[in-house]
Design a protein around this motif. Structure first.
Motif: not given
Length: 225
Positions: A80, A97, A100-101, A103, A105, A107, A109-111, A114
């Motif tokens: 990240l 998203a 970040l995914a 990295c 993460l 779904k 945790k990405t949410e 954000l």
């Protein structure tokens, strides 16, 4: 350990660090009044809690660490930071998203990250006022953010705001530390923990930290000094 919690040791932050100004006073008070602390604190030596001054970074790190091992959390966090070197809310939102995914993460945790970034950018949280607010008021605001539980908010009080009297009863490391050091490994209830911790006030954060260190003398994150 509860499923939605990172390990306490993994919460030790990296980057610019601060030492709580109350640490020496708290150590002396705990040694004077608690026979377990009187043995434990000298064993730990000169190590002490160090704080992370950036609120967004502290909270983002806690989300990354949920439901995974410290090793997996460290790996995802490193990716990240490679994607968002400044790790500002604006940079995280710009990454989006998909990046970040990438990295590592989930779904969810990405949410969460954000949503955290959007909350900071839109000023739905009052980070500039948290230092003036009492513990429960800060917790009440933080838990309105998706992915931030009371435990996460309490870790924020400890590691970012450096509050001296936090007792994170949902933290498995605290409960295990009390069990091993005060009850010879026997199961410990929240009521038992509160009774033991009553003797620590107003330095429950400090006693909690020493119990964490009794389980993990040198954090795997390498930030305990």
């Amino acid at each position: 350990m509860a499923a939605d919690k990172d390990t306490s040791a993994a919460m030790e932050p990296q980057g610019e660090l601060a030492v709580p100004i109350y640490w020496a006073e708290a150590k002396a008070a705990l040694i004077a009044r608690d026979r377990i602390m009187a043995k434990l604190i000298p064993q730990i030596g000169d190590l002490h809690l160090r704080g992370q001054p950036d609120p967004f970074t502290t909270l983002a790190r806690s989300i990354v660490g949920q439901q995974v091992t410290p090793k997996a959390a460290d790996a995802a966090w490193a990716r990240l930071l490679a994607t968002c070197p400044k790790l500002s809310p604006a940079q995280v939102l710009k990454a989006g998203a998909v990046e970040l995914a990438g990295c590592g993460l989930s779904k969810r945790k990405t949410e969460y990250i954000l949503d955290l970034a959007d909350s900071f950018k839109a000023k739905r949280v009052h980070a500039d006022l948290w230092s003036q607010m009492d513990d429960e008021a800060v917790i009440a605001e933080l838990v309105q953010i998706r992915g931030i539980s009371r435990w996460t908010a309490e870790m924020f009080l400890i590691f970012n705001l450096l509050r001296p009297n936090v007792l994170p009863l949902d933290d498995p490391g605290l409960i295990q530390g009390i069990s091993q050091n005060y009850f010879s490994g026997e199961p410990v209830s929240r009521s038992d923990a509160r009774e033991v911790a009553a003797n620590w006030e107003p330095w429950r954060t400090v006693a909690t930290w020493y119990l964490w260190r009794s389980l993990d003398p040198v954090s795997g994150s390498g930030t305990v000094e």
